[in-house]
Design an enzyme around this catalytic site. Structure first.
Site, PDB file in Angstrom:
ATOM      1  N   THR A  28       4.761  29.350  66.470  1.00 28.94           N
ATOM      2  CA  THR A  28       3.854  29.185  67.830  1.00 28.94           C
ATOM      3  C   THR A  28       3.758  30.667  68.513  1.00 28.94           C
ATOM      4  OG1 THR A  28       5.512  28.033  68.834  1.00 28.94           O
ATOM      5  CG2 THR A  28       3.937  26.703  67.690  1.00 28.94           C
ATOM      6  N   PHE A  35       2.412  21.286  64.661  1.00 24.04           N
ATOM      7  CA  PHE A  35       1.954  19.857  64.427  1.00 24.04           C
ATOM      8  C   PHE A  35       2.068  18.957  65.893  1.00 24.04           C
ATOM      9  CE2 PHE A  35       1.255  19.164  59.596  1.00 24.04           C
ATOM     10  CZ  PHE A  35       0.390  20.005  59.572  1.00 24.04           C
ATOM     11  N   GLN A 103       9.793  25.567  56.377  1.00 24.35           N
ATOM     12  CA  GLN A 103       8.659  24.565  56.128  1.00 24.35           C
ATOM     13  C   GLN A 103       7.309  25.355  56.323  1.00 24.35           C
ATOM     14  OE1 GLN A 103      10.055  20.606  57.948  1.00 24.35           O
ATOM     15  NE2 GLN A 103      11.324  22.202  58.905  1.00 24.35           N
ATOM     16  N   ILE A 105       4.205  27.569  56.134  1.00 21.32           N
ATOM     17  CA  ILE A 105       3.172  28.344  54.694  1.00 21.32           C
ATOM     18  C   ILE A 105       2.971  29.657  55.120  1.00 21.32           C
ATOM     19  CG2 ILE A 105       2.931  25.853  53.617  1.00 21.32           C
ATOM     20  CD1 ILE A 105       0.314  25.611  55.054  1.00 21.32           C
ATOM     21  N   HIS A 121       7.560  24.475  51.364  1.00 21.57           N
ATOM     22  CA  HIS A 121       6.116  23.749  51.402  1.00 21.57           C
ATOM     23  C   HIS A 121       5.268  24.703  50.922  1.00 21.57           C
ATOM     24  CE1 HIS A 121       7.498  20.798  54.536  1.00 21.57           C
ATOM     25  NE2 HIS A 121       7.950  20.466  53.367  1.00 21.57           N
ATOM     26  N   ILE A 229      12.237  29.833  70.685  1.00 22.86           N
ATOM     27  CA  ILE A 229      12.876  30.485  69.738  1.00 22.86           C
ATOM     28  C   ILE A 229      12.992  31.911  70.043  1.00 22.86           C
ATOM     29  CG2 ILE A 229      11.549  30.027  67.623  1.00 22.86           C
ATOM     30  CD1 ILE A 229      14.089  29.523  66.259  1.00 22.86           C
TER      31      ILE A 229
HETATM   32  P1  NAD Z   1       6.351  20.136  63.915  1.00 17.31           P
HETATM   33  O1  NAD Z   1       4.885  20.727  64.420  1.00 17.31           O
HETATM   34  O2  NAD Z   1       6.763  18.471  63.568  1.00 17.31           O
HETATM   35  O3  NAD Z   1       7.523  20.432  64.967  1.00 17.31           O
HETATM   36  C1  NAD Z   1       7.415  21.712  65.761  1.00 17.31           C
HETATM   37  C2  NAD Z   1       8.804  21.517  66.747  1.00 17.31           C
HETATM   38  O4  NAD Z   1       9.042  22.944  67.182  1.00 17.31           O
HETATM   39  C3  NAD Z   1       8.536  20.807  67.948  1.00 17.31           C
HETATM   40  O5  NAD Z   1       9.971  20.110  68.149  1.00 17.31           O
HETATM   41  C4  NAD Z   1       8.192  21.639  68.823  1.00 17.31           C
HETATM   42  O6  NAD Z   1       8.539  21.336  70.278  1.00 17.31           O
HETATM   43  C5  NAD Z   1       9.001  23.057  68.537  1.00 17.31           C
HETATM   44  N1  NAD Z   1       8.493  24.215  69.133  1.00 17.31           N
HETATM   45  C6  NAD Z   1       7.150  24.587  69.146  1.00 17.31           C
HETATM   46  N2  NAD Z   1       7.177  25.947  69.440  1.00 17.31           N
HETATM   47  C7  NAD Z   1       8.481  26.427  69.633  1.00 17.31           C
HETATM   48  C8  NAD Z   1       8.963  27.532  70.085  1.00 17.31           C
HETATM   49  N3  NAD Z   1       8.395  28.578  70.409  1.00 17.31           N
HETATM   50  N4  NAD Z   1      10.379  27.479  70.162  1.00 17.31           N
HETATM   51  C9  NAD Z   1      10.993  26.523  69.887  1.00 17.31           C
HETATM   52  N5  NAD Z   1      10.457  25.308  69.444  1.00 17.31           N
HETATM   53  C10 NAD Z   1       9.337  25.240  69.353  1.00 17.31           C
HETATM   54  O7  NAD Z   1       6.774  21.207  62.791  1.00 17.31           O
HETATM   55  P2  NAD Z   1       7.526  20.964  61.588  1.00 17.31           P
HETATM   56  O8  NAD Z   1       8.924  20.188  61.807  1.00 17.31           O
HETATM   57  O9  NAD Z   1       7.801  22.469  60.790  1.00 17.31           O
HETATM   58  O10 NAD Z   1       6.718  19.846  60.532  1.00 17.31           O
HETATM   59  C11 NAD Z   1       5.405  20.057  60.429  1.00 17.31           C
HETATM   60  C12 NAD Z   1       4.865  20.547  59.035  1.00 17.31           C
HETATM   61  O11 NAD Z   1       3.558  21.187  59.120  1.00 17.31           O
HETATM   62  C13 NAD Z   1       5.775  21.247  58.264  1.00 17.31           C
HETATM   63  O12 NAD Z   1       5.926  20.753  57.090  1.00 17.31           O
HETATM   64  C14 NAD Z   1       4.981  22.698  58.052  1.00 17.31           C
HETATM   65  O13 NAD Z   1       4.817  22.835  56.645  1.00 17.31           O
HETATM   66  C15 NAD Z   1       3.538  22.382  58.325  1.00 17.31           C
HETATM   67  N6  NAD Z   1       2.956  23.391  59.401  1.00 17.31           N
HETATM   68  C16 NAD Z   1       3.196  24.826  59.007  1.00 17.31           C
HETATM   69  C17 NAD Z   1       2.616  25.791  59.885  1.00 17.31           C
HETATM   70  C18 NAD Z   1       2.859  27.147  59.825  1.00 17.31           C
HETATM   71  O14 NAD Z   1       3.018  27.575  58.487  1.00 17.31           O
HETATM   72  N7  NAD Z   1       3.082  27.896  60.724  1.00 17.31           N
HETATM   73  C19 NAD Z   1       1.791  25.372  60.825  1.00 17.31           C
HETATM   74  C20 NAD Z   1       1.755  23.883  61.348  1.00 17.31           C
HETATM   75  C21 NAD Z   1       2.246  22.877  60.371  1.00 17.31           C
END
Ligand code: NAD
Length: 236
Positions: A28, A35, A103, A105, A121, A229
Site C-alpha cells: 500500500t 483489499f 500473498q 502478485i 498466489h 510496515i
Molecule cells: P488484506 O487487504 O486482506 O489485508 C491487508 C492488511 O494490511 C490489513 O490488515 C491492513 O490494515 C494492513 N495494511 C494496509 N497497509 C498497511 C501498511 N502500510 N502497513 C501495515 N499494514 C498495512 O490483504 P491480504 O491479507 O494480503 O489478502 C488479500 C488477498 O488479495 C491476497 O491473497 C493477495 O493475493 C491479494 N492482493 C494482492 C495485492 C498485491 O499484489 N499488491 C493487492 C490487493 C490484493
C-alpha cells in the site's frame, strides 16, 4: 511502539534465520490498494465484490469483465518498491533473511532485489496461453484490449491463483519448510483472512513471532507493532 521496534531490531540483529510472511498491506505504501483497509478495494464500489470478479467461475464466464477489473485494479506497472520491500531485500543480502513468503502478485519484492520470494498466489508478471501454453510478460496484457490473445489466437490467462483455484503445492511445501525452521517470523501487511495461505502461521514453532500491521489480526504474536510496515522496517 518505540520499545517494540527496539525489541524487533534486537531480534533481527541476533538472527540469521528470519522469514517474512506478508500480504497486500506491504504494497500500500507503493500506492497499490489492498483489499480490506478503509480505502481498500472492498470499500470501493463495483458491480461485484473483488472476490467474485477474481474467482475462477467469473473468469471462465465473464472473461472480458474480469480483464477490465484486472487491468484497472490489479496491474500497477508504475509502482515502485517501498522501504519495506527494500529492507527485506537488504536483510536477505546480509545473510539474515532466508525467504519472503508473499500473498502479493505485484512482483515488488523481486523489483527491490529479493531473490528467494515464494509467491503463494502467483504473479501478474507471468501469463500463459490457455491453448498452446506460450508464455508472455505483463506488457502483453497491458497493451491489449478486451481479452488478451496469444499469437495462436488462444486466450491468455495470468499465472495468478484465482479464488476457487488451488495453490501450487511445491510453493506451499517450501513455505511450510521455511516457516517451520525459522527462528524469527515476521508477519506484516496481511489480514490473514485468506486461506489456505493464512494457515501457514501454525507451522511456526519458535518464540519470536512479530506482527507489523495496521490494525489487529488474529494470530498469537510475541511482539505486535501497529503501524505502517515501511515506516517500521526502515527503523530496524
Ligand atoms: P488484506 O487487504 O486482506 O489485508 C491487508 C492488511 O494490511 C490489513 O490488515 C491492513 O490494515 C494492513 N495494511 C494496509 N497497509 C498497511 C501498511 N502500510 N502497513 C501495515 N499494514 C498495512 O490483504 P491480504 O491479507 O494480503 O489478502 C488479500 C488477498 O488479495 C491476497 O491473497 C493477495 O493475493 C491479494 N492482493 C494482492 C495485492 C498485491 O499484489 N499488491 C493487492 C490487493 C490484493
Amino acid at each position: 511502539m518505540e520499545d517494540a521496534i527496539r525489541r524487533l531490531k534486537e531480534w533481527i540483529d541476533g538472527s540469521d534465520n528470519i522469514v517474512f510472511f506478508g500480504g497486500a498491506g506491504v504494497s500500500t505504501e507503493s500506492g497499490i490498494p489492498d483489499f480490506r483497509s478503509v480505502d481498500g478495494l472492498y470499500r470501493q464500489k463495483y458491480a461485484y465484490p473483488p472476490e467474485t470478479i477474481l474467482s475462477h467461475t467469473f473468469y471462465v464466464r465473464r472473461k472480458e469483465a474480469f480483464y477490465a477489473f484486472y487491468r484497472d485494479k490489479m496491474l500497477a506497472p508504475e509502482a515502485q518498491p517501498n522501504a519495506a520491500h527494500r529492507k527485506l531485500a537488504a536483510l536477505e543480502a546480509a545473510g539474515k533473511l532466508r525467504a519472503v513468503i508473499t500473498q502479493n502478485i505485484d512482483g515488488l519484492h523481486q523489483k527491490a532485489g529479493s531473490r528467494r520470494v515464494l509467491e503463494l498466489h502467483g504473479s501478474v508478471a507471468r501469463n500463459y496461453c490457455e491453448r498452446c501454453g506460450r508464455l508472455y510478460g505483463v506488457d502483453r496484457i497491458l497493451h491489449s484490449a478486451g481479452i488478451p490473445k496469444c499469437d495462436c489466437g488462444g486466450d491468455l490467462k495470468p499465472d495468478v491463483v484465482l479464488y476457487e483455484e488451488p495453490l501450487d503445492e511445491a510453493v506451499m511445501a517450501q513455505a511450510i519448510h521455511y516457516i517451520r525452521s525459522s527462528d524469527v517470523l515476521i508477519i506484516g501487511g496481511t489480514s490473514l483472512a485468506v486461506y489456505p495461505a493464512a494457515g501457514l502461521v501454525q507451522y511456526y514453532k519458535g518464540k519470536k513471532l512479530a506482527v507489523i500491521n495496521k490494525g489487529a489480526i488474529g494470530v498469537r504474536a510475541d511482539l505486535v507493532i501497529d503501524g505502517a510496515i515501511g515506516e517500521v522496517l526502515a527503523q530496524v
